[in-house]
Scaffold this motif. Sequence first.
Motif: not given
Length: 129
Positions: A32-43
């Motif tokens: 929730n919220g404007y700045n809420k990010r979900v980070y997807v990390v891949s190698k």
Amino acid sequence: AVSIEEKAPVIFLFGDEHNWPGQLKSELNISNGYNKRVYVVSKTKAPVDGKTLIQQLSKEPKADKLRYIFIFDENAPTFSLSEDIYLQQLQQDLLCNVYSKGSWGSFRQLPFDEINEVPISSGLLPALR
């Protein structure tokens, strides 16, 4: 620069990868919220896989919250939102962040206008256009 929440959700696509789609959808639903990010990390080693991943995930609801980090450098530090090398890059809030050979880059998809063929007149290469 945007502020990075130290407890922002991070989805790792290496290791036990069969769980990440459900985890990703769950994190997007609770973010929730404007700045809420979900980070997807891949190698992943192949950049094509990264572009395909972004295209597929962009169809998900709330996909605008996703930020991608592709680490192609075996000497890179372990990913952490508190690690300076990653924190400084993520503060730029770019959609796609690629770390390779000790430096940062990105993927870009640029549209092409219609390309008109122009014949080249040369005695050596008459068929070249």
